[in-house]
Design an enzyme around this catalytic site. Structure first.
Site, mmCIF file in Angstrom:
data_model
loop_
_atom_site.group_PDB
_atom_site.id
_atom_site.type_symbol
_atom_site.label_atom_id
_atom_site.label_comp_id
_atom_site.label_asym_id
_atom_site.label_seq_id
_atom_site.Cartn_x
_atom_site.Cartn_y
_atom_site.Cartn_z
ATOM 1 C CB CYS A 127 -18.098 -25.107 1.829
ATOM 2 S SG CYS A 127 -19.344 -23.841 1.837
ATOM 3 C CG ASP A 128 -17.379 -28.592 0.019
ATOM 4 O OD1 ASP A 128 -17.231 -28.716 1.252
ATOM 5 O OD2 ASP A 128 -18.481 -28.652 -0.532
ATOM 6 C CB CYS A 141 -20.194 -24.106 -1.108
ATOM 7 S SG CYS A 141 -19.474 -22.890 0.011
#
Ligand code: NAP
Length: 342
Positions: free
Chosen positions: A171-172, A168
């Site tokens: 997300c990261d 992701c």
């Protein structure tokens, strides 16, 4: 069986004031009980727990079946979540999920760490059958079983998950400022991830097993035009390497079988994902993308009284916050449906 390692996590944390007057006692649904529940929720990610919060606050006393193996969904294996509104300094994925679960319990949700084996959804009273054969009756079912990212199934992928291996970018990606990354895949997701990562990384290799992308023309053009993205064609990942964080990947050329090593700080796997529809594949209408078909912006599926929420209906956005919103929609739809029965 409750998951031992999570036992107790869903009770209200010390110091949190619980308004016991507002807490309804959840019905004691014995294994295979004969009472008819109002709402049974299958799945325990942000969608399922949010549906539970709304249903419980509407006095519907939801029974929620979290999985026995991975309650809390994908966020239980994520590290820091910085894009869920309300947490200025971010929050760890598992903490976010246990907190939302505790919030659902606070209002009387009965969370069971058991696996649903099958569903009988036709008729006004539906059956939820567990792997031990016990059967629960309910007027509505909310399915929030999520989706799962496809895995490469190569050495190092699982071990270094959360330590440089991610599924992701939104997300990261933030954690890889100025770094060199590899994105694996050749579809729209891979290109989208690669483009997003160029906002943070110094360089992004887009590693694909063929010499043409599957992604749409417009996405391809964006990738080719981006100076930070370098294509690595005809390359299959053999392993992801590193002691406690990613340091390189080993590639095999799919035409020449030649092996090479690419030095990277992180690997984003973007080879597609599959909605978890095994329970309803032959019962509910599905979309071409394989998600459960719902009526417009609602959560209504092809069977009255059956609602679906979260990634299992969404192949586009797939964010914790969109899943949570979708769970809210499902609980409200279930509530309106129940009102229409009386
Ligand atoms: P996808 O279209 O199925 O593409 C998956 C990619 O991963 C393919 O290039 C495939 O290679 C590769 N792949 C699959 N298994 C692999 C493996 N084991 N090892 C290495 N490579 C592997 O999946 P997606 O990109 O997630 O897209 C899914 C759907 O969502 C599509 O309809 C897409 O258009 C849509 N979507 C749209 C957008 C957008 O428009 N912005 C963004 C994301 C997704 P091959 O090509 O060789 O099969």
């Amino acid at each position: 069986m409750p998951n031992e390692s999570l036992g107790g996590l869903f009770s209200a944390p010390t110091g949190v004031k619980v308004d016991t007057a507002a807490v309804e006692t959840a019905p004691t649904a014995e294994a295979g009980d004969s009472q008819i529940h109002d709402v049974i929720i299958v799945g325990s990610g942000p969608a399922g727990y949010t549906a539970a919060i709304y249903a419980a606050r509407a006095n519907l006393r939801p029974l929620l079946f979290a999985s026995s193996v991975s309650p809390g969904g994908d966020l239980m294996t994520t590290t820091e979540v910085e894009n869920f509104p309300g947490f200025v300094d971010g929050i760890q994925g598992p903490e976010l999920m246990t907190t939302i679960g505790a919030q659902a319990e606070r209002f009387g949700t009965d969370i069971r760490y058991e696996d649903v084996e099958s569903l009988e959804l036709e008729g006004e009273v539906k059956k939820v059958i567990l792997s031990d054969g016990s059967t629960f009756l309910t007027r509505t079912v909310i399915i929030s079983t999520g989706s799962e990212y496809r895995k490469l199934d190569v050495d190092g992928e699982q071990r270094l998950s959360g330590h440089g291996v991610s599924w992701c970018a939104t997300c990261d990606g933030f954690f890889f400022k100025g770094k060199t990354l590899a994105v694996i895949g050749g579809g729209d997701s891979a290109v989208e991830e690669a483009l997003y990562l160029t906002n943070h990384a110094a360089k992004v290799y887009l590693v694909h097993r063929r010499d043409t992308l599957r992604a749409s023309e417009i996405m391809q053009k964006r990738a080719f035009d981006n100076p930070k993205i370098e294509m690595v064609w005809d390359s299959a990942v053999q392993s992801i390497n590193g002691e406690d964080k990613v340091s390189s990947i080993t590639l095999t050329n799919t035409k020449t079988s030649e092996e090479s090593e690419l030095v990277v700080d992180g690997v984003f796997v973007a080879i597609g994902s599959d909605p978890r529809t095994a329970l309803v594949r032959d019962i509910l209408e599905l979309t071409e993308a394989g998600t459960i078909a719902v009526d417009g912006r609602s959560s209504r599926t092809s069977i009255p009284g059956v609602f679906a929420a979260g990634d299992v209906i969404d192949s586009t956005y797939r964010q914790a916050i969109t899943a949570a919103g979708s769970g809210c929609v499902a609980a409200l739809d279930a509530q309106h449906y129940l009102e229409s029965l009386s």
